[in-house]
Design a protein around this motif. Structure first.
Motif, PDB file in Angstrom:
ATOM      1  N   LEU A  85       7.715  12.472  -3.423  1.00  0.00           N
ATOM      2  CA  LEU A  85       8.694  13.177  -2.588  1.00  0.00           C
ATOM      3  C   LEU A  85       8.094  13.449  -1.214  1.00  0.00           C
ATOM      4  CD1 LEU A  85      10.202  15.691  -5.194  1.00  0.00           C
ATOM      5  CD2 LEU A  85      11.288  13.620  -4.279  1.00  0.00           C
ATOM      6  N   GLU A  86       6.790  13.805  -1.199  1.00  0.00           N
ATOM      7  CA  GLU A  86       6.106  14.016   0.083  1.00  0.00           C
ATOM      8  C   GLU A  86       6.031  12.726   0.889  1.00  0.00           C
ATOM      9  OE1 GLU A  86       2.269  15.633  -0.653  1.00  0.00           O
ATOM     10  OE2 GLU A  86       3.004  17.672  -1.073  1.00  0.00           O
ATOM     11  N   ARG A  87       5.884  11.618   0.206  1.00  0.00           N
ATOM     12  CA  ARG A  87       5.744  10.335   0.891  1.00  0.00           C
ATOM     13  C   ARG A  87       7.075   9.740   1.339  1.00  0.00           C
ATOM     14  NH1 ARG A  87       1.026   7.923  -3.194  1.00  0.00           N
ATOM     15  NH2 ARG A  87      -0.723   8.976  -2.152  1.00  0.00           N
ATOM     16  N   GLY A  88       8.176  10.462   1.082  1.00  0.00           N
ATOM     17  CA  GLY A  88       9.449  10.045   1.647  1.00  0.00           C
ATOM     18  C   GLY A  88      10.574   9.800   0.690  1.00  0.00           C
ATOM     19  N   ALA A  89      10.328   9.850  -0.627  1.00  0.00           N
ATOM     20  CA  ALA A  89      11.404   9.605  -1.583  1.00  0.00           C
ATOM     21  C   ALA A  89      12.484  10.677  -1.467  1.00  0.00           C
ATOM     22  CB  ALA A  89      10.845   9.582  -3.003  1.00  0.00           C
ATOM     23  N   ALA A  90      13.732  10.259  -1.686  1.00  0.00           N
ATOM     24  CA  ALA A  90      14.880  11.179  -1.608  1.00  0.00           C
ATOM     25  C   ALA A  90      15.271  11.714  -2.974  1.00  0.00           C
ATOM     26  CB  ALA A  90      16.073  10.471  -0.973  1.00  0.00           C
ATOM     27  N   GLY A  91      14.538  11.341  -3.998  1.00  0.00           N
ATOM     28  CA  GLY A  91      14.833  11.777  -5.354  1.00  0.00           C
ATOM     29  C   GLY A  91      14.119  10.880  -6.338  1.00  0.00           C
ATOM     30  N   THR A 139       0.833  -1.201   0.000  1.00  0.00           N
ATOM     31  CA  THR A 139       0.000   0.000   0.000  1.00  0.00           C
ATOM     32  C   THR A 139       0.865   1.248   0.000  1.00  0.00           C
ATOM     33  OG1 THR A 139      -0.030   0.151   2.416  1.00  0.00           O
ATOM     34  CG2 THR A 139      -1.723  -1.240   1.378  1.00  0.00           C
ATOM     35  N   ASN A 140       0.202   2.394  -0.192  1.00  0.00           N
ATOM     36  CA  ASN A 140       0.931   3.660  -0.102  1.00  0.00           C
ATOM     37  C   ASN A 140       1.544   3.833   1.280  1.00  0.00           C
ATOM     38  OD1 ASN A 140       0.030   4.102  -2.689  1.00  0.00           O
ATOM     39  ND2 ASN A 140      -1.607   5.522  -2.088  1.00  0.00           N
ATOM     40  N   GLU A 141       0.838   3.374   2.299  1.00  0.00           N
ATOM     41  CA  GLU A 141       1.368   3.460   3.664  1.00  0.00           C
ATOM     42  C   GLU A 141       2.615   2.599   3.823  1.00  0.00           C
ATOM     43  OE1 GLU A 141      -2.487   5.018   3.332  1.00  0.00           O
ATOM     44  OE2 GLU A 141      -1.844   2.949   2.855  1.00  0.00           O
ATOM     45  N   ASP A 142       2.671   1.484   3.099  1.00  0.00           N
ATOM     46  CA  ASP A 142       3.869   0.638   3.149  1.00  0.00           C
ATOM     47  C   ASP A 142       5.078   1.381   2.580  1.00  0.00           C
ATOM     48  OD1 ASP A 142       2.674  -1.587   4.328  1.00  0.00           O
ATOM     49  OD2 ASP A 142       2.043  -2.401   2.394  1.00  0.00           O
ATOM     50  N   PHE A 143       4.859   2.164   1.521  1.00  0.00           N
ATOM     51  CA  PHE A 143       5.971   2.938   0.964  1.00  0.00           C
ATOM     52  C   PHE A 143       6.457   3.983   1.959  1.00  0.00           C
ATOM     53  CE2 PHE A 143       7.816   6.531  -1.296  1.00  0.00           C
ATOM     54  CZ  PHE A 143       8.752   5.902  -2.105  1.00  0.00           C
ATOM     55  N   THR A 144       5.511   4.682   2.583  1.00  0.00           N
ATOM     56  CA  THR A 144       5.885   5.685   3.588  1.00  0.00           C
ATOM     57  C   THR A 144       6.634   5.030   4.745  1.00  0.00           C
ATOM     58  OG1 THR A 144       3.955   7.029   3.015  1.00  0.00           O
ATOM     59  CG2 THR A 144       4.990   7.461   5.141  1.00  0.00           C
ATOM     60  N   ARG A 145       6.177   3.849   5.139  1.00  0.00           N
ATOM     61  CA  ARG A 145       6.849   3.123   6.218  1.00  0.00           C
ATOM     62  C   ARG A 145       8.243   2.672   5.787  1.00  0.00           C
ATOM     63  NH1 ARG A 145       6.500  -2.392   8.321  1.00  0.00           N
ATOM     64  NH2 ARG A 145       5.061  -2.931   6.634  1.00  0.00           N
ATOM     65  N   LEU A 146       8.370   2.244   4.560  1.00  0.00           N
ATOM     66  CA  LEU A 146       9.685   1.852   4.041  1.00  0.00           C
ATOM     67  C   LEU A 146      10.660   3.017   4.113  1.00  0.00           C
ATOM     68  CD1 LEU A 146      11.722   0.095   2.459  1.00  0.00           C
ATOM     69  CD2 LEU A 146      10.573   0.835   0.347  1.00  0.00           C
ATOM     70  N   CYS A 147      10.227   4.187   3.660  1.00  0.00           N
ATOM     71  CA  CYS A 147      11.105   5.360   3.683  1.00  0.00           C
ATOM     72  C   CYS A 147      11.478   5.734   5.115  1.00  0.00           C
ATOM     73  CB  CYS A 147      10.438   6.541   2.979  1.00  0.00           C
ATOM     74  SG  CYS A 147      10.219   6.302   1.199  1.00  0.00           S
ATOM     75  N   ALA A 148      10.521   5.659   6.030  1.00  0.00           N
ATOM     76  CA  ALA A 148      10.779   6.014   7.431  1.00  0.00           C
ATOM     77  C   ALA A 148      11.730   5.019   8.079  1.00  0.00           C
ATOM     78  CB  ALA A 148       9.463   6.086   8.201  1.00  0.00           C
TER      79      ALA A 148
END
Length: 790
Positions: free
Chosen positions: A517-523, A408-417
């Protein structure tokens, strides 16, 4: 008997007769045809140029196995490009490749009939090429230039706009009468399809004494950003000549020449044949995120890395989005460590590519972040994770949501965190050049609510996405009614000039670019960058840097990428030139070939981009490094050659990139076998723990020595067939790196560019003595050494 007659017939067919009454003028005029295919990266190389003789074009070629190729000129001019027709014969405009079997030395004969039809014969080597007429003009032959020597050019390398550059040439014998510096501006679009130079200036060079001969000097101020070409027109009593770049082939790159020492040839009637030196002039304020030079990437193809959540696995007949591939069920692997399916290989799979799944997902990556950290990586590059029907996800179905098979989108945010807690940045990937035919944007298969541009296989002008694509209403075949990227109907190509798409991609506040980028990507890593217009990337870069100033922008380009490093498009690229140069060297090819390719980039790329290049060995688009080194012939030696390549990668400027599984001996040839699952022990795999330990030792070496990350690279101290010795300087700290691709130890003696009484071996800790400014260095077989100042 039959074979003897056939062989004689082939010899008669292929051997040209200079005195035959049937000799005719060359049907293609002055054009030069090249064999361009997999054996030369589809480039136009002098070694594969046909020569016209009497009534046909001839080429001697050494090759083995099945080769695919086309016959074309340097510009891929449509009327001069012969592809393979439905029967595999050469035909103008045919989109297929020619395919032939080779078993060593051959002569190829291309005959073109009056009606334009062509035939290609392959037989034993019989052709004797006409050698070029040698030069005898000593004044021309001894005239020198070296773009990497301050005696001839200053300052070195890429420069900011407004810079003045001095150019000098000279020789040591009388006879050089005058010289002109020719400055041109390069125009290149697409995947090198359009490449031309337009005049900027012709500067008369000022004569000056130079030994027994004459030298000439000129200066030019480069006021505007761009890639410039330059060369020298010189004149002696015997005529005019071009003092120009050399003939070194650069991997994947259409233009020949690695720069450095010059070559001289008679001035051609068509100056397009001159090999230009190249000068990069970038924006004065061009900045690349400083953290990029400290990066070690771990590069993951998510579907094949780790299955962390079996509940979201694609399954045939499941009824969920991830259970369908276009208009049919997906294929599911029964075991994690199976080979990927490939149609028509007898593996029991269906006829479709890229529809087989193992179950890798974001949860699996999160579970293995500690492992990724332990390998030495501090950045994670992910091939696309957004919703798409295929296993590779480059056929986007929804840019703004994670594929349900990945989470999910939340999984991506969690991955970045979670990655950030471990000092790891996350770089996602997507294509803004094409989408999937099975997507709400296009909706060819009707799997989404009505509103796609090609609903159920019919153009839908009422769709808000209709203007994103280019349709061909006169065509009856649905596969031909729209423009697919490089002709692939599964990938409808986007009109990147469409304002609605640009808003969706990067202009809107909630655009694809901003959202992740808002969800945590660095580039971002951007797929097939050359197929997207430059002005698109210029606007896109502004959007990225406005949203997150320290975000890194990485292009997928395979050739000399200078044009993308002017400060207005990208910070970095996937460095395929590095990949091919280092793999071939580590496989046993000459160190001189590797050095030529790497030195081109050191000179052509701005140093801030050069230090941030994504230095690859393996990728999901090319055979893995271990395969390149002959895993099927001698696995032990192949792994040692992989260690050598990794040693070079970890001690060279840029960002070393580890493709998942390389570190534990995962092999595999062409797609899909280069995308095999990571061999986790708890899934029945057999990871090579000794190889993993060596990878960790080398990444740690890079992290422990800032000079290997930040040190300025100078011209090689020593290059021969086997040994390459490089010097790096970071403030008062120096490092020497030496590699040896021979299976036996090699000893070389090199001068030091700095003062020292002794150096320390960074791996063994041993002291190494320096005598009179020289060091004698023994380099172990298939490995290297790092020596640093105390």
């Amino acid at each position: 008997m039959f074979k003897t007659i056939a062989l004689l017939a082939a010899l008669v067919t292929l051997a040209p007769s200079a005195h035959s009454a049937s000799c005719k003028p060359a049907p293609l005029g002055d054009a030069t045809l090249y064999l361009r295919g997999g054996l030369n990266n589809w480039s136009a190389q002098d070694e594969q140029a046909f020569q016209y003789r009497c009534n046909a074009y001839y080429l001697n070629l050494a090759a083995k196995g099945t080769q695919e190729f086309k016959l074309a000129d340097e510009d891929w001019t449509a009327s001069l490009t012969f592809g393979g027709d439905a029967k595999g014969n050469p035909a103008r405009g045919a989109t297929g490749n020619l395919k032939r079997e080779f078993k060593g030395q051959h002569t190829l004969r291309l005959a073109i009939a009056a009606d334009g039809s062509a035939t290609l014969a392959v037989g034993p080597k019989t052709f004797k090429p006409t050698p070029p007429k040698p030069l005898s003009d000593k004044a021309a032959l001894t005239t020198r230039f070296n773009s990497r020597s301050t005696e001839f050019k200053a300052p070195f390398g890429a420069q900011p706009a407004g810079s003045e550059v001095r150019f000098s040439i000279g020789n040591d014998v009388p006879g050089l009468k005058q010289a002109t510096l020719v400055i041109e501006r390069r125009q290149m679009t697409g995947n090198q399809e359009q490449l031309a130079y337009e005049p900027v200036a012709r500067v008369a060079m000022t004569p000056e004494p130079h030994g027994l001969g004459t030298g000439f000097t000129a200066r030019h101020r480069f006021d505007a950003t761009g890639i410039y070409g330059y060369w020298f027109e010189i004149e002696t009593d015997q005529g005019k000549y071009a003092l120009q770049n050399n003939k070194d082939p650069i991997y994947w790159t259409r233009e020949k020449g690695s720069m450095g020492p010059s070559t001289v040839e008679r001035l051609p009637s068509n100056v397009n044949r001159v090999r230009r030196y190249r000068q990069t002039i970038h924006a004065p304020g061009f900045e690349v995120p400083t953290w990029a030079q400290d990066v070690v990437y771990y590069y993951v193809f998510p579907e094949r890395f780790r299955n962390g959540d079996k509940a979201n696995d694609p399954r045939p007949g499941g009824g969920r989005p991830q259970d369908r591939y276009q208009d049919r069920d997906v294929e599911r692997h029964a075991q994690w460590n199976e080979k990927p399916f490939k149609p028509d290989t007898g593996d029991g799979s269906d006829a479709l590519y890229n529809n087989d799944f193992f179950g890798g997902d974001l949860a699996g990556i999160i579970d293995k972040l500690d492992y990724i950290k332990s390998v030495g990586a501090n950045a994670l590059y992910l091939t696309p994770v957004f919703r798409a029907p295929s296993n590779h996800k480059y056929d986007a179905a929804d840019y703004k949501n994670i594929d349900p098979a990945f989470g999910t989108n939340e999984d991506f945010t969690r991955l970045c965190a979670e990655a950030a807690k471990r000092g790891i940045r996350v770089i996602p990937d997507t294509s803004l050049n094409h989408v999937g035919a099975d997507s709400p944007y296009f909706n060819r298969y009707g799997n989404f609510p009505a509103g796609g541009a090609f609903d159920n296989g019919r153009p839908n002008p009422a769709s808000p996405y209709y203007g994103w694509f280019k349709f061909k209403p006169g065509e009856k075949d649905p596969n031909k009614q729209y423009q697919g990227w490089v002709g692939v109907s599964d990938l409808p190509e986007i009109d990147k000039n469409n304002a609605s798409f640009r808003a969706y991609a990067y202009r809107d506040k909630d655009s694809v670019t901003n959202l992740w980028l808002e969800r945590g990507a660095a580039g971002w890593r951007m797929d097939v960058a050359p197929w997207v217009p430059d002005d698109f990337w210029r606007e896109w870069r502004t959007a990225v840097k406005t949203k997150k100033p320290d975000a890194l922008t990485v292009a997928e380009t395979w050739f000399d990428s200078s044009k993308y490093f002017l400060g207005d498009m990208f910070d970095s690229t996937m460095n395929y030139i590095f990949r091919n140069a280092v793999l071939d060297y580590a496989a046993g090819k000459s160190g001189k070939l590797m050095a030529a390719n790497l030195e081109l980039m050191r000179e052509a790329y701005p140093p801030q981009a050069f230090s941030a290049l994504m230095n690859l060995l393996s990728t999901h688009d090319q055979p893995r490094a271990l395969h390149h080194f002959g895993e099927d012939r001698n696995l032990t030696e192949a792994k040692q050659r992989l260690r050598l390549a990794t040693f070079f990668q970890m001690t060279y400027p840029g960002s070393p990139t580890i493709y998942y599984g390389d570190e534990v001996g995962l092999g595999g040839g062409d797609d899909p076998y280069n995308r095999a699952p990571y061999p986790w022990a708890d899934e029945g795999g057999q990871p090579d723990e000794a190889l993993l330990a060596d990878f960790k030792r080398l990444t740690q070496l890079r992290h422990d020595l800032p000079v290997l990350r930040h040190g300025r690279l100078s011209e090689p101290l020593h290059v021969d067939e086997n040994v390459v010795v490089l010097a790096r300087q970071d403030g008062k700290t120096w490092a020497l790196t030496a590699t040896n691709n021979s299976t036996s130890a090699k000893t070389v003696k090199v001068p030091l560019p700095f003062r020292a009484d002794q150096l320390r071996d960074a791996l063994s800790g041993d002291a190494v003595s320096v005598k009179d400014g020289w060091i004698q260095l023994t380099v172990p077989p298939l490995f290297g050494r790092v020596l640093i100042t105390p």
